[in-house]
Each structure stands twice: as structure tokens, then as C-alpha cells.
Design an enzyme around this catalytic site. Structure first.
Site, PDB file in Angstrom:
ATOM      1  CE  LYS A  17       3.587 -20.292  24.852  1.00 38.12           C
ATOM      2  NZ  LYS A  17       2.553 -21.052  25.577  1.00 38.12           N
ATOM      3  CG  ASP A  39       2.683 -22.087  21.177  1.00 41.46           C
ATOM      4  OD1 ASP A  39       1.517 -21.681  21.015  1.00 41.46           O
ATOM      5  OD2 ASP A  39       3.038 -22.781  22.136  1.00 41.46           O
TER       6      ASP A  39
END
Ligand code: C5P
Length: 286
Positions: A12, A126
Site C-alpha cells: 500500500k 495496518d
């Protein structure tokens, strides 16, 4: 489980990362847009009597993910690592998220992606965002410590992939130190994250990169000037919205096309930098 299963664990970037005060649990409250990108680790899961992983540095997160189900079955997990470690691209969390999604299928556990995100919150900040981002191939709004996640809604439309160039300056930032040295916001005013979400939801590509920002960047750049050099190199090549991902050290910026991204990545590699041309994931593509 009968055969070996192969899956991609997508990294990401954080289009925005806003940092608020320290919570009771010692973590900072965040608001962030997390976008999955076409840089991935390949994960192979084979039947086995015991649980094992050769992830090395990420062993902990991958095994934690497999153990989180409390399911009485083994698996041998092999990771082909391409996402740089400690680069702000969520590599270890991406692996953990992909393992949650894969074992849920292989072991026929029947959890929804949202339930897997909740399980992921116990593994790392995350992980919930990466579970949803990988499953839905969509950007995700992340709040709280990372446990509050929601999809950026495309209202039935598919946003064209956004083309990005990444530069990893090869320095390792300490997430803890970067957070500790960062100024925090004390208000809840309309924010870059809201504007970024809106631009993604309405498909206003022209203004998306104007919303890119990262509250952790000033502290990370002060600790590691190499990150500022990487950002300057991207700006010099015409990338827009240039910022840093996560707590660093990877810098990235938006460019107009995939071919332009490849040209820039090649030019930067010729100068000895570690650079990638990537795109955000959409529902129609890998
Ligand atoms: O979640 P992770 O283990 O990567 O976090 C490393 C450190 O970064 C934490 O121990 C904490 O000091 C800091 N951190 C924070 N607030 C967050 C995430 C991380 O203060 N939301």
C-alpha cells in the site's frame, strides 16, 4: 487442503496520513487513505502437519495471522519477497492480510472480509486496512489506531488505475521514533483525508494528488535527509503530490500514464536510485 495455493500480497501507499493525539493505549489516532498498489509479495501455502513460515523478518506477522484463527490445522507458508522491508509500504502487514484471506478460504472458515479485518486488528495497525484493500481492490479510509476501516465508495464506477512512481532511499526509519517526533493535530476540522476520499469517490483525478500529504514526513525527513532527496528527484521528473508513505522511507508521486511512470523509474534507476513504476489496484485488473 489438498494442493498448494498461490496468492499475491499487495503493498500500500498512504495518500494521506493525518496524526492526532496519543490514545490511552499509547498509539496515535490516525486518519489515512490507504491505496493498494501493484507491488506484491507472492505467497504459497502448502498442506503440512505443523504451521511454519520462511518469511524471516515477517515471520512474526505471518504466523500470528495463521494462529489468529485458533484453527487446528497446519500449513507451510512460503513468501517470495519483493516489497521492501521497513519502507512504509506495509509489507509485513500485507503478507499477514493475504494469509488471513487465503487461510479463511483454504480452511473454509466462512469469515466475511469485515470479520477478517477485525481479526487483523490484533495482528498490526495496518492489517485491517490491507485485508479490505486486497479483498475489494479498493482504497480504504483508516481511522483510530487502524482498527476503523471503510471502503472508498466508487458508486458502481471503476476509477482508472492511478499511476505512481515509488523511490526507496534505502534508509530504515524507526516507526516509533518518527511518531514520537511528529507534531499532532488538535482539531477535527475538515481534512486532507476527507478531500482525498471525495476526489476518489467522484473520480476527480485532476485534484487527487493535490490532497496527498503525510504528517509524519517532517520528522522522518529531519532524521533521514535521503527521503527529501528521493522526493526532490520525483518532483524533478514531473511527478505531482510527491510525499512519503507511512512512517517512511519510501517516497512516491503521481504521474499521468503507466508508460511515463516506467520512463521515470528507469531514469531514476540509471542514477542509482531504487525506483518502481506501479499503479493502484482496481476491481478489473491485477
Ligand atoms: O504498529 P506498529 O508496531 O508498526 O507501530 C510501531 C510504533 O509506532 C508503536 O510502538 C508506536 O510507538 C508508533 N505508532 C503510534 N501510533 C500508531 C501506529 C504506530 O504511535 N497509530
Amino acid at each position: 487442503m489438498t494442493a498448494t495455493m498461490k496468492t499475491e500480497a499487495y503493498a500500500k501507499v498512504n495518500f494521506t496520513l493525518e496524526v492526532f493525539g496519543v490514545r490511552g493505549d499509547g498509539y496515535h489516532a490516525l486518519r489515512s487513505i490507504v491505496a493498494p498498489i501493484s507491488l506484491s509479495d507472492t505467497i504459497e501455502i502448502s498442506p503440512a502437519n505443523e504451521l511454519s513460515s520462511d518469511a524471516g523478518y515477517h515471520d512474526d506477522l505471518v504466523l500470528k495471522a495463521a494462529l489468529a484463527f485458533n484453527h487446528d490445522a497446519g500449513a507451510s507458508i512460503h513468501i517470495d519477497k519483493r516489497i521492501p522491508v521497513g519502507g512504509g509500504l506495509g509489507g509485513g502487514s500485507a503478507d499477514a492480510a493475504a494469509v488471513l484471506l487465503a487461510l479463511n478460504e483454504l480452511w473454509a472458515l466462512g469469515h466475511s472480509p469485515e470479520e477478517l479485518a477485525e481479526i487483523g486488528a490484533k495482528i498490526g495497525s495496518d492489517v485491517p486496512a490491507l485485508v479490505l484493500a486486497q479483498h475489494y481492490r479498493s482504497s480504504v479510509v483508516m481511522e483510530g489506531r487502524g482498527e476503523k476501516v471503510s471502503l472508498v465508495e466508487q458508486n458502481g464506477r471503476t476509477l482508472d488505475p492511478l499511476n505512481l512512481v515509488l523511490v526507496n532511499p534505502g534508509v530504515h526509519t524507526s516507526t516509533r521514533e518518527v511518531y514520537a517526533r511528529s507534531a499532532v493535530r488538535d482539531d477535527d476540522a475538515p481534512s486532507a483525508t476527507d478531500r482525498c476520499r471525495e476526489a476518489l469517490e467522484t473520480g476527480e483525478i485532476g485534484i487527487i494528488s493535490e490532497t496527498f500529504m503525510n504528517d509524519l514526513a517532517p520528522a522522518a525527513l529531519a532524521l533521514h535527509p535521503e527521503i527529501a532527496d528521493a522526493m526532490a528527484a520525483l518532483r524533478a521528473e514531473g511527478a505531482t503530490g510527491v510525499t512519503m508513505s507511512g512512517s517512511g522511507s519510501t517516497a512516491f508521486g503521481l504521474v499521468e500514464s503507466h508508460s511515463r511512470a516506467q520512463e521515470i523509474a528507469l531514469a531514476l534507476r540509471d542514477r542509482g536510485l531504487v525506483a518502481w513504476a506501479v499503479h493502484t489496484l482496481g476491481q478489473d485488473m491485477v
